[in-house]
Design a protein around this motif. Structure first.
Motif, PDB file in Angstrom:
ATOM      1  N   GLY A  47       2.538   1.624  -3.415  1.00  0.00           N
ATOM      2  CA  GLY A  47       1.524   2.012  -4.392  1.00  0.00           C
ATOM      3  C   GLY A  47       1.144   3.469  -4.260  1.00  0.00           C
ATOM      4  O   GLY A  47       1.044   4.202  -5.252  1.00  0.00           O
ATOM      5  N   PHE A  48       0.971   3.898  -3.007  1.00  0.00           N
ATOM      6  CA  PHE A  48       0.589   5.290  -2.791  1.00  0.00           C
ATOM      7  C   PHE A  48       1.702   6.236  -3.199  1.00  0.00           C
ATOM      8  O   PHE A  48       1.460   7.282  -3.812  1.00  0.00           O
ATOM      9  N   THR A  57      -6.828   3.334  -8.174  1.00  0.00           N
ATOM     10  CA  THR A  57      -6.027   4.459  -8.656  1.00  0.00           C
ATOM     11  C   THR A  57      -4.938   4.804  -7.651  1.00  0.00           C
ATOM     12  O   THR A  57      -3.788   5.028  -8.007  1.00  0.00           O
ATOM     13  N   ILE A  58      -5.330   4.839  -6.378  1.00  0.00           N
ATOM     14  CA  ILE A  58      -4.421   5.346  -5.356  1.00  0.00           C
ATOM     15  C   ILE A  58      -3.318   4.342  -5.030  1.00  0.00           C
ATOM     16  O   ILE A  58      -2.202   4.727  -4.691  1.00  0.00           O
ATOM     17  N   PHE A  59      -3.599   3.070  -5.081  1.00  0.00           N
ATOM     18  CA  PHE A  59      -2.598   2.074  -4.709  1.00  0.00           C
ATOM     19  C   PHE A  59      -2.122   1.217  -5.868  1.00  0.00           C
ATOM     20  O   PHE A  59      -1.243   0.371  -5.697  1.00  0.00           O
ATOM     21  N   GLY A  60      -2.704   1.434  -7.055  1.00  0.00           N
ATOM     22  CA  GLY A  60      -2.247   0.676  -8.209  1.00  0.00           C
ATOM     23  C   GLY A  60      -2.576  -0.801  -8.149  1.00  0.00           C
ATOM     24  O   GLY A  60      -1.813  -1.630  -8.640  1.00  0.00           O
ATOM     25  N   PHE A  61      -3.738  -1.154  -7.585  1.00  0.00           N
ATOM     26  CA  PHE A  61      -4.107  -2.567  -7.581  1.00  0.00           C
ATOM     27  C   PHE A  61      -4.329  -3.036  -9.010  1.00  0.00           C
ATOM     28  O   PHE A  61      -4.983  -2.376  -9.812  1.00  0.00           O
ATOM     29  N   GLY A  75      -2.210  15.242   0.329  1.00  0.00           N
ATOM     30  CA  GLY A  75      -1.516  14.260  -0.499  1.00  0.00           C
ATOM     31  C   GLY A  75      -0.780  13.241   0.344  1.00  0.00           C
ATOM     32  O   GLY A  75       0.396  12.956   0.130  1.00  0.00           O
ATOM     33  N   PHE A 121       1.611   6.607  -6.839  1.00  0.00           N
ATOM     34  CA  PHE A 121       0.462   7.433  -7.231  1.00  0.00           C
ATOM     35  C   PHE A 121       0.761   8.906  -6.971  1.00  0.00           C
ATOM     36  O   PHE A 121       0.505   9.777  -7.801  1.00  0.00           O
ATOM     37  N   LYS A 122       1.339   9.168  -5.812  1.00  0.00           N
ATOM     38  CA  LYS A 122       1.607  10.554  -5.427  1.00  0.00           C
ATOM     39  C   LYS A 122       2.589  11.195  -6.398  1.00  0.00           C
ATOM     40  O   LYS A 122       2.396  12.311  -6.870  1.00  0.00           O
ATOM     41  N   PHE A 126      -1.143   9.443   2.897  1.00  0.00           N
ATOM     42  CA  PHE A 126      -1.912   8.253   3.244  1.00  0.00           C
ATOM     43  C   PHE A 126      -1.370   7.705   4.552  1.00  0.00           C
ATOM     44  O   PHE A 126      -0.163   7.593   4.736  1.00  0.00           O
ATOM     45  N   LEU A 141       0.839  -1.202   0.000  1.00  0.00           N
ATOM     46  CA  LEU A 141       0.000   0.000   0.000  1.00  0.00           C
ATOM     47  C   LEU A 141       0.873   1.250   0.000  1.00  0.00           C
ATOM     48  O   LEU A 141       0.594   2.219  -0.701  1.00  0.00           O
TER      49      LEU A 141
END
Lengths: 299, 250
Positions: free
Chosen positions: A99-100, B90-94, B233, A103-104, B235, A96
């Motif tokens: 991935g974040f 989108t946020i974690f690219g699953f 921005g 994305f960022k 998480f 996670l």
């Protein structure tokens, strides 16, 4: 009174009451951005870290207050682009985080014209009700960007009929439909089914729909099962399921129209209803509209 | 007996008006819900988006998609908000096949109730834990959640008694904690607190399902809370640890 309640909430939660020291581990500074890894602490109300870019203001006091005895929050990590995660470790949190971070860096900061307005609100034109199946993510299937679609996902993308009783019942899908249609003002509502849907297969193969949660939920689609059996009763199960996947979408569309706040908007042309079916065996998308019929009068 | 092609040719030759009408009829037949201007028509946009997905993803990664035709083996179950800005993929690219995903207003998980109602989350949880045997459940809240704001600014029983309020009452313990701890601060601060605390309420509710609790204690399943802040921005993610002490007999 409020203060007394706060203390009561903290001490009865059993959260980190014995370990009330704040431990800052791995404080990394790079280009003015910090990452803080700290266990939740609930015995120091008023503790608040000031925020610099990347260091999120932490209301650590009191968070976790609702957790019951025996549960504690741990390993809280804040991630932004400065965070060094370990994507290859296979660990879910690392995944996670990585991935974040990606994305960022590659999306969020690269597209301010998209993300800045979204900080003020959302105005999606479309609501999609899709299955929770890991293979049918609508944003992936349609290349949707943040802000485009209000998305509900549940087993077999079912919408129950309008039921105004509020006693001992939670109306998840109904609440989402109400919010999307009346608060957000979406213009199109799409119910999207898919091939090899486990929920539809359960609907077609189960006899007792009261014995578990899946049964209690998929029984919403029973009218579709009846239609399927009457039209395809002699066909193999796989073909019946394909038919039922699409017919269950129609049941959900019909159920959508049983909501007064949906029906009146559809009649006025403010909201349109669509059904879709994604077949990942053939890689095809089928789409149809559920439109009010034009009434003709033959004089 | 003339073929359709012969008839079409004959009509086109007969008069420009007839040819024009024939063209209109064909265009109407060819028109589908997905044919339209993708830049203005959201439904056409979905169709075009699908074509792009098919070409760039589905056909390119045939090894993955062929495997997924035979089943799904997601390791994660994600419970996220329906908000258009917070899609976890989108946020974690699953990738396709990775995450079994429930999305509802304010990412709520109701407590275990053995019977009745419309178990939208319970059914998904049951399928994910018992049938798909996911290894992780992540509940992700987010900043500026309209649902949480409604929860924070509505007193219990004082709202419009509609579906949205009924659903949001799942998080009432989070509202109580919010009022107790940060009730004197402004609504935005209260919302930020409540958005995270409601995740904790959902995590607690997850553990009210006996077969979830059993697996968590048995270390076969772990549950996590997350918070996506698209204003800053960032998480955040945290684990929930369940400690069951050894019982002692006297």
């Amino acid at each position: 009174m409020a203060a007394a309640t706060a203390t009561l909430a903290c001490s009865s939660s059993g959260i980190a009451v014995a370990n009330s020291r704040v431990t800052r581990m791995q404080l990394q500074e790079s280009s003015g951005v910090s990452v803080v890894k700290t266990p939740f602490v609930s015995k120091t109300p008023g503790l608040k870290s000031t925020s610099r870019r990347g260091l999120v203001a932490v209301h650590s006091a009191g968070l976790g207050a609702t957790l019951p005895e025996g549960y504690e929050v741990k390993d809280r990590v804040v991630v932004d682009e400065s965070h060094a995660g370990d994507a290859a470790s296979g660990n879910v949190i690392d995944k996670l985080k990585a991935g974040f971070k990606n994305f960022k860096e590659s999306n969020f900061t690269q597209n301010p014209e998209l993300f800045e307005p979204l900080k003020s609100g959302q105005a999606p034109e479309v609501m999609i009700i899709a299955c929770a199946d890991s293979r049918v993510c609508p944003t992936m299937l349609h290349g949707l960007k943040p802000g485009e679609a209000f998305i509900v996902r549940s087993v077999a993308n079912l919408v129950p009929a309008y039921d105004p009783s509020m006693e001992n019942v939670h109306h998840g899908t109904s609440a989402a439909v109400q919010y999307a249609v009346t608060a957000l003002g979406v213009k199109k509502v799409i119910v999207m089914g898919h091939s090899s849907c486990g929920g539809i297969k359960a609907l077609m193969t189960m006899d007792d729909f009261g014995s578990d949660f899946v049964g209690s939920w998929v029984k919403i689609g029973l009218p579709a099962k009846e239609t399927t059996l009457s039209q395809m009763g002699d066909k193999p199960l796989a073909e019946q399921c394909t038919f039922c996947e699409q017919e269950a979408v129609n049941v959900s569309l019909r159920n959508l129209l049983s909501f007064p706040f949906v029906e009146e908007r559809v009649q006025k042309g403010e909201v349109e209803l669509y059904g879709m079916h994604y077949d990942f065996h053939d890689g095809k998308l089928t789409s149809w509209k559920a439109a009010p019929s034009m009434a003709t009068v033959n004089a | 007996m003339a073929t359709i092609q012969q008839k079409v040719d004959a009509i086109c030759k007969s008069s420009p008006e007839a040819a024009r009408k024939l063209e209109e009829a064909i265009a109407a037949l060819e028109k589908t819900t997905l044919s339209g201007d993708a830049s203005t028509d959201p439904i056409a946009r979905l169709g075009k988006g699908f074509q792009t997905f098919k070409t760039n993803v589905y056909e390119k990664d045939s090894a993955l998609f062929d495997k997924l035709k035979t089943g799904q083996w997601p390791k994660y179950m994600v419970i996220a908000c329906s908000d258009s800005r917070v899609d976890p993929a989108t946020i974690f690219g699953f990738n396709a096949g990775e995450a079994f995903m429930v999305r509802n207003v304010a990412n709520m998980v109701p407590a275990w109730e053995p019977s009745g109602g419309y178990p939208s989350v319970a059914s998904a949880l049951e399928y994910a834990v018992k049938h798909l045997k996911v290894e992780h459940i992540v509940v992700i809240g987010h900043r500026l959640c309209g649902g949480i704001k409604a929860l924070v600014t509505t007193e219990e029983g004082q709202g419009s008694h509609d579906f949205v309020e009924n659903w949001l009452e799942i998080g009432k313990a989070a509202r109580a904690a919010t009022k107790a701890v940060v009730g004197s601060e402004d609504v935005d601060e209260q919302c930020k607190f409540c958005e995270k605390e409601s995740v904790n309420v959902s995590l607690t509710n997850l553990l009210s399902y006996p077969w979830v609790k059993e697996k968590v204690i048995g270390k076969k399943l772990s549950i996590h809370g997350g918070f996506y802040d698209f204003v800053e921005g960032s998480f955040q993610v945290w684990d929930l640890d369940v400690n069951v002490g050894h019982s002692r007999k006297f």
